[in-house]
Scaffold this motif. Structure first.
Motif, PDB file in Angstrom:
ATOM      1  N   GLN A   1       0.834  -1.194   0.000  1.00 54.60           N
ATOM      2  CA  GLN A   1       0.000   0.000   0.000  1.00 54.60           C
ATOM      3  C   GLN A   1       0.877   1.255   0.000  1.00 54.60           C
ATOM      4  OE1 GLN A   1      -2.241  -0.352   3.643  1.00 54.60           O
ATOM      5  NE2 GLN A   1      -0.633   0.593   4.866  1.00 54.60           N
TER       6      GLN A   1
ATOM      7  N   PHE B   1      -4.321  -1.654  -4.777  1.00 58.24           N
ATOM      8  CA  PHE B   1      -5.118  -0.469  -5.140  1.00 58.24           C
ATOM      9  C   PHE B   1      -4.353   0.785  -4.730  1.00 58.24           C
ATOM     10  CE2 PHE B   1      -6.611  -2.199  -1.064  1.00 58.24           C
ATOM     11  CZ  PHE B   1      -6.282  -1.163  -0.231  1.00 58.24           C
TER      12      PHE B   1
ATOM     13  N   SER C   1      -7.286   7.081  -2.037  1.00 65.10           N
ATOM     14  CA  SER C   1      -8.113   8.113  -2.671  1.00 65.10           C
ATOM     15  C   SER C   1      -7.347   9.417  -2.870  1.00 65.10           C
ATOM     16  CB  SER C   1      -9.363   8.367  -1.829  1.00 65.10           C
ATOM     17  OG  SER C   1      -9.008   8.773  -0.513  1.00 65.10           O
TER      18      SER C   1
ATOM     19  N   PRO D   1     -12.013  -3.568  -9.027  1.00 64.19           N
ATOM     20  CA  PRO D   1     -12.838  -2.894  -8.018  1.00 64.19           C
ATOM     21  C   PRO D   1     -13.968  -3.805  -7.524  1.00 64.19           C
ATOM     22  CG  PRO D   1     -12.433  -1.455  -9.885  1.00 64.19           C
ATOM     23  CD  PRO D   1     -11.930  -2.817 -10.281  1.00 64.19           C
ATOM     24  N   LYS D   2     -14.233  -3.738  -6.228  1.00 70.52           N
ATOM     25  CA  LYS D   2     -15.297  -4.541  -5.648  1.00 70.52           C
ATOM     26  C   LYS D   2     -16.649  -3.885  -5.921  1.00 70.52           C
ATOM     27  CE  LYS D   2     -12.318  -6.311  -1.991  1.00 70.52           C
ATOM     28  NZ  LYS D   2     -12.085  -6.421  -0.519  1.00 70.52           N
TER      29      LYS D   2
ATOM     30  N   GLN E   1     -16.395   2.294   2.734  1.00 71.31           N
ATOM     31  CA  GLN E   1     -15.249   2.158   1.826  1.00 71.31           C
ATOM     32  C   GLN E   1     -15.713   1.598   0.489  1.00 71.31           C
ATOM     33  OE1 GLN E   1     -11.649   0.111   3.346  1.00 71.31           O
ATOM     34  NE2 GLN E   1     -11.732  -1.109   1.469  1.00 71.31           N
TER      35      GLN E   1
ATOM     36  N   THR F   1     -14.566   1.166  -3.925  1.00 74.50           N
ATOM     37  CA  THR F   1     -13.464   1.168  -4.888  1.00 74.50           C
ATOM     38  C   THR F   1     -13.989   1.426  -6.289  1.00 74.50           C
ATOM     39  OG1 THR F   1     -13.643  -1.236  -5.082  1.00 74.50           O
ATOM     40  CG2 THR F   1     -11.969  -0.384  -3.588  1.00 74.50           C
TER      41      THR F   1
ATOM     42  N   ILE G   1      -9.196   3.359  -3.979  1.00 76.25           N
ATOM     43  CA  ILE G   1     -10.100   3.148  -2.862  1.00 76.25           C
ATOM     44  C   ILE G   1     -10.515   4.509  -2.304  1.00 76.25           C
ATOM     45  CG2 ILE G   1      -8.266   2.987  -1.125  1.00 76.25           C
ATOM     46  CD1 ILE G   1      -9.940   0.746   0.186  1.00 76.25           C
ATOM     47  N   SER G   2     -11.811   4.657  -1.998  1.00 76.44           N
ATOM     48  CA  SER G   2     -12.348   5.919  -1.494  1.00 76.44           C
ATOM     49  C   SER G   2     -13.095   5.688  -0.196  1.00 76.44           C
ATOM     50  CB  SER G   2     -13.283   6.557  -2.530  1.00 76.44           C
ATOM     51  OG  SER G   2     -12.599   6.822  -3.735  1.00 76.44           O
ATOM     52  N   TYR G   3     -13.146   6.725   0.637  1.00 76.16           N
ATOM     53  CA  TYR G   3     -13.833   6.651   1.918  1.00 76.16           C
ATOM     54  C   TYR G   3     -14.932   7.709   1.975  1.00 76.16           C
ATOM     55  CZ  TYR G   3      -9.921   3.734   3.361  1.00 76.16           C
ATOM     56  OH  TYR G   3      -8.996   2.732   3.449  1.00 76.16           O
TER      57      TYR G   3
END
Length: 386
Positions: free
Chosen positions: A235, A258, A261, A281-282, A341, A343, A369-371
């Motif tokens: 990461q 990944f 963000s 992406p999930k 979370q 993606t 990945i975004s939050y």
């Protein structure tokens, strides 16, 4: 008594003649020397007088001047006594030419590329600004290097160094640090919070065994070039977007699934992420929302959003760590442990002018990945995740 320094001799008559001095000194050896004894017939009791001798590489015999002050306390004291005509108790140099070897101490660059040439029995010249010791079999950083306060470039590539001393951060002028091809497993928080924050421009950590970089790594905000190729990175620091001066980023052949963000906030000229194990992406998000928010979550969000200063001298250290690792929502707010979370993918050309292909298929897309700090933020940003 000799002092190695930069010297400029200025004539006080130049302004009257409409001329200026060069404004630049030359490397020289400054000596307090003993004038030749008076000839026969001199006054009885006459003592040899002291003088100032300036010797350069081009003028090894030197030029004599009447003694004056210097930055060295003992040197200044001796000159003062000589100027007053008092007896000088310190041992004075003789009027002999300066040796060429003395000027070797003024070296600003040293390159060593074999173990047999490594200076094990002597110190490095104090004036070094560029030091390279590659292929020397070093398993640790030589502490003598950390006394080189003028050092701007340190190249320790192709050794077997496993750990970096925190005192590297004491090299206040260090701009380039090359640690390529060593056995490093980490880059310490202490280094990230040292004076390297203000000086370090280029960092090469490629061909090591680093799995992750601390979030504090993003405090090295003067970085323009960062090489992380051929490590074991799983990461990036999720606050990597704070490296606003970064222009060259290379992290090929790692294990990145990944990108964080805040990667979107970078503005690069060159980006290479080839050979990473990027995942698809999930479809479904990971939901970790807490309703209602805990006191810790609410307090942390308030501190971060209002930018209230904090530190281990104010609150417990573990709370500082929580605040340091808080996630940034797409709306700009912060979240600690309550978030959603998700993606998606991004085209790397949106953050870099030149992009090396991510894979052999010619792709420049990478998962990100975004939050989201709340359900409302997630719903408002749902189009981004499609």
């Amino acid at each position: 008594m000799r002092l190695h320094c930069d010297v400029e001799v200025v004539s006080r008559h130049l302004p009257a003649l409409g001329m200026r001095n060069r404004g630049k000194g030359v490397r020289a050896v400054l000596s307090v020397c003993q004038q030749p004894r008076p000839r026969a017939g001199g006054e009885p009791g006459d003592r040899p007088r002291a003088c100032l001798l300036i010797s350069t590489l081009k003028d090894k015999r030197g030029t004599r001047y009447e003694a004056n002050s210097s930055s060295l306390k003992q040197f200044l004291s001796t000159v003062r006594l000589a100027h007053r005509g008092c007896e000088v108790n310190a041992q004075l140099s003789t009027l002999t030419p300066v040796k060429t070897s003395e000027f070797e101490k003024f070296k600003t660059k040293m390159v060593i590329t074999s173990k047999k040439d490594y200076p094990l029995s002597k110190n490095f010249p104090y004036s070094l600004e560029h030091l390279q010791t590659s292929y020397c079999g070093l398993v640790r950083v030589d502490m003598r290097m950390l006394c080189l306060k003028n050092l701007r470039k340190l190249d320790l590539s192709h050794n077997r160094i496993k750990k970096l001393p925190a005192t590297i951060g004491d090299l206040i002028h260090l701009q380039e640090l090359n640690l390529n091809d060593n056995h490093l497993e980490s880059f310490s928080v202490d280094l990230c919070q040292s004076t390297l924050q203000k000086s370090l421009r280029s960092l090469d950590l490629s061909k090591n065994k680093i799995r992750a970089l601390p979030v504090q790594f993003c405090q090295l905000r003067e970085l323009t070039d960062l090489k992380l190729d051929d490590n074991e990175l799983i990461q990036f620091p999720f606050k990597i977007g704070q490296l606003t001066n970064l222009r060259f980023l290379s992290a090929a052949r790692n294990k990145l699934p990944f990108l964080p963000s805040e990667f979107k906030n970078l503005s690069l000229e060159y980006l290479d992420l080839f050979g990473n194990t990027f995942e698809q992406p999930k479809v479904l998000p990971v939901i970790k929302l807490q309703v209602p928010l805990t006191l810790l979550e609410s307090s942390a969000r308030t501190i971060l959003c209002t930018r209230i200063p904090y530190g281990s001298h104010i609150i417990p250290f573990h709370l500082c760590q929580d605040l340091d690792t808080a996630k940034t929502c797409v709306c700009g707010n912060f979240c600690l442990r309550s978030f959603i979370q998700g993606t998606t993918t991004m085209n790397l050309h949106t953050v870099a002018h030149t992009v090396v292909l991510v894979d052999n298929m010619g792709g420049t897309e990478a998962p990100i990945i975004s939050y989201f700090c709340s359900l409302a933020c997630y719903v408002n940003s749902s189009d981004m995740l499609k």
